[in-house]
Enzyme design. Structure first.
Site, PDB file in Angstrom:
ATOM      1  N   ILE A   1       8.626   2.764   3.825  1.00 31.89           N
ATOM      2  CA  ILE A   1       8.597   3.153   2.419  1.00 31.89           C
ATOM      3  C   ILE A   1       7.990   4.554   2.326  1.00 31.89           C
ATOM      4  O   ILE A   1       7.021   4.860   3.031  1.00 31.89           O
ATOM      5  CB  ILE A   1       7.719   2.161   1.605  1.00 31.89           C
ATOM      6  CG1 ILE A   1       8.142   0.698   1.866  1.00 31.89           C
ATOM      7  CG2 ILE A   1       7.741   2.487   0.117  1.00 31.89           C
ATOM      8  CD1 ILE A   1       9.541   0.322   1.468  1.00 31.89           C
TER       9      ILE A   1
ATOM     10  N   TYR B   1      -1.904  -2.853  14.128  1.00 29.83           N
ATOM     11  CA  TYR B   1      -1.309  -3.003  12.793  1.00 29.83           C
ATOM     12  C   TYR B   1      -0.395  -4.239  12.736  1.00 29.83           C
ATOM     13  O   TYR B   1      -0.468  -5.039  11.802  1.00 29.83           O
ATOM     14  CB  TYR B   1      -0.535  -1.727  12.473  1.00 29.83           C
ATOM     15  CG  TYR B   1       0.077  -1.664  11.097  1.00 29.83           C
ATOM     16  CD1 TYR B   1      -0.703  -1.402   9.971  1.00 29.83           C
ATOM     17  CD2 TYR B   1       1.451  -1.828  10.920  1.00 29.83           C
ATOM     18  CE1 TYR B   1      -0.132  -1.316   8.711  1.00 29.83           C
ATOM     19  CE2 TYR B   1       2.024  -1.739   9.662  1.00 29.83           C
ATOM     20  CZ  TYR B   1       1.237  -1.489   8.556  1.00 29.83           C
ATOM     21  OH  TYR B   1       1.814  -1.408   7.312  1.00 29.83           O
TER      22      TYR B   1
ATOM     23  N   ALA C   1      -0.457  -6.871  14.654  1.00 37.17           N
ATOM     24  CA  ALA C   1      -1.278  -8.091  14.755  1.00 37.17           C
ATOM     25  C   ALA C   1      -1.930  -8.398  13.408  1.00 37.17           C
ATOM     26  O   ALA C   1      -1.972  -9.555  12.970  1.00 37.17           O
ATOM     27  CB  ALA C   1      -2.348  -7.918  15.833  1.00 37.17           C
ATOM     28  N   SER C   2      -2.416  -7.353  12.730  1.00 40.30           N
ATOM     29  CA  SER C   2      -3.065  -7.588  11.427  1.00 40.30           C
ATOM     30  C   SER C   2      -2.057  -8.151  10.422  1.00 40.30           C
ATOM     31  O   SER C   2      -2.362  -9.076   9.672  1.00 40.30           O
ATOM     32  CB  SER C   2      -3.705  -6.303  10.888  1.00 40.30           C
ATOM     33  OG  SER C   2      -2.733  -5.374  10.431  1.00 40.30           O
ATOM     34  N   LYS C   3      -0.835  -7.616  10.433  1.00 37.94           N
ATOM     35  CA  LYS C   3       0.162  -8.048   9.444  1.00 37.94           C
ATOM     36  C   LYS C   3       0.726  -9.433   9.786  1.00 37.94           C
ATOM     37  O   LYS C   3       1.018 -10.223   8.886  1.00 37.94           O
ATOM     38  CB  LYS C   3       1.279  -7.009   9.336  1.00 37.94           C
ATOM     39  CG  LYS C   3       0.809  -5.657   8.790  1.00 37.94           C
ATOM     40  CD  LYS C   3       0.181  -5.762   7.407  1.00 37.94           C
ATOM     41  CE  LYS C   3      -0.107  -4.410   6.781  1.00 37.94           C
ATOM     42  NZ  LYS C   3      -0.685  -4.538   5.428  1.00 37.94           N
TER      43      LYS C   3
ATOM     44  N   ASN D   1      -3.150  -5.341  -1.175  1.00 35.23           N
ATOM     45  CA  ASN D   1      -2.280  -4.240  -0.739  1.00 35.23           C
ATOM     46  C   ASN D   1      -2.999  -3.233   0.159  1.00 35.23           C
ATOM     47  O   ASN D   1      -2.349  -2.557   0.959  1.00 35.23           O
ATOM     48  CB  ASN D   1      -1.714  -3.540  -1.987  1.00 35.23           C
ATOM     49  CG  ASN D   1      -1.119  -2.192  -1.663  1.00 35.23           C
ATOM     50  OD1 ASN D   1       0.014  -2.096  -1.175  1.00 35.23           O
ATOM     51  ND2 ASN D   1      -1.881  -1.122  -1.893  1.00 35.23           N
TER      52      ASN D   1
END
Ligand code: NAP
Length: 240
Positions: A180, A147, A149-151, A82
């Site tokens: 969220i 971000y 690209a990382s996900k 996470n």
């Protein structure tokens, strides 16, 4: 639902990770809470747990910390990757440091931690890895090239590892939250929040508990035939 299961949650000091750890603990799990640092007054009044300090971007430290976790708990059944950060900028202006730090924590961190935990997870009778991705890993988002690209990388890793290990009854899935309510989204100004909400069919941000409940499903025997999936928790923002 998770009685006698040992669950490790990274980035568990606050936000979505804390909520996942809370929901798992309240469903009977023993929890290893992992974070880069815990505040001195850290409070987790929900059952059996230990805290471990780890920067997930550090490969060697991850191997050492997971050795300690398996020594302490004797096994690992569930891993939730996470921990994650954002460093937003348009690609045209993005500094190398902004790119590297997000990839190092959000993508390399998932590799470092999963690699460190995998042997133990494969020994579990019904193991589960849950990677927290993001809808922007599916859709892209202006200002978040690093971000997203990382996900997207995490989603590719999830599907590949699912193909490698599912025959050993270790399931691997990703959860893709939309927007969220946490410290991460508190950084957005009201105008940005309104723009986001206008894209959400349910017309609101989500709560950390709504992400944690899907993680509980993926960690538990309720999802025993689910692997290699990406489940969006996004109020209907992405529909494929
Ligand atoms: P958050 O409130 O910022 O919490 C992130 C946690 O990760 C913090 O406890 C942080 O520690 C920890 N962390 C940061 N870098 C770390 C590292 N190198 N090693 C270990 N732990 C580290 O974020 P969140 O909103 O709960 O997000 C949790 C996950 O959900 C992230 O992967 C995020 O990308 C994903 N997500 C969030 C949203 C959203 O709308 N909030 C949407 C989609 C996906 P510190 O307290 O020391 O910083």
């Amino acid at each position: 639902m998770l009685r006698n299961k040992v669950c490790v949650v990274t980035g568990a000091g606050r936000g979505i990770g804390y909520e996942i750890a809370r929901v798992f603990a309240q469903n009977g799990a023993m929890i290893a809470l992992v974070d880069v640092r815990f505040p001195e007054n850290f409070h987790f009044p929900y059952g059996e747990f230990r805290t471990y300090e780890l920067d997930v971007a550090n490969f060697d430290q991850a191997q050492d910390v997971f050795k300690n976790i398996t020594d302490d708990f004797k096994k690992i059944d569930v891993l939730v990757n996470n921990a994650g950060i954002t460093k937003d900028n348009l690609l045209m202006r993005m500094k190398k440091e902004e790119w590297d730090s997000v990839i190092n924590i959000n993508l390399n961190g998932v590799f470092n931690v999963t690699r460190a935990a995998l042997r133990s997870l494969l020994k579990s009778e019904a193991g589960s890895i849950i990677n927290i991705a993001s809808v922007v890993g599916l859709m892209g988002n202006a200002g978040q090239a690093n971000y997203s690209a990382s996900k997207a990388g995490v989603i590719g890793m999830t599907r590949t590892l699912a193909k490698e290990v599912s025959s050993r009854n270790l399931r691997v899935n990703a959860v893709a939250p939309g927007f969220i309510k946490t410290d991460m989204t508190d950084k957005l100004n009201e105008k940005q929040k309104e723009a986001i909400i206008s894209q959400v069919p349910m017309s609101r941000l989500g709560n950390p508990e709504e992400v944690a409940n899907i993680c509980l499903f993926l960690a538990s025997p309720m999802s025993s035939y689910v692997t290699g999936q990406v489940i969006a928790v996004d109020g209907g923002m992405t529909m494929y």
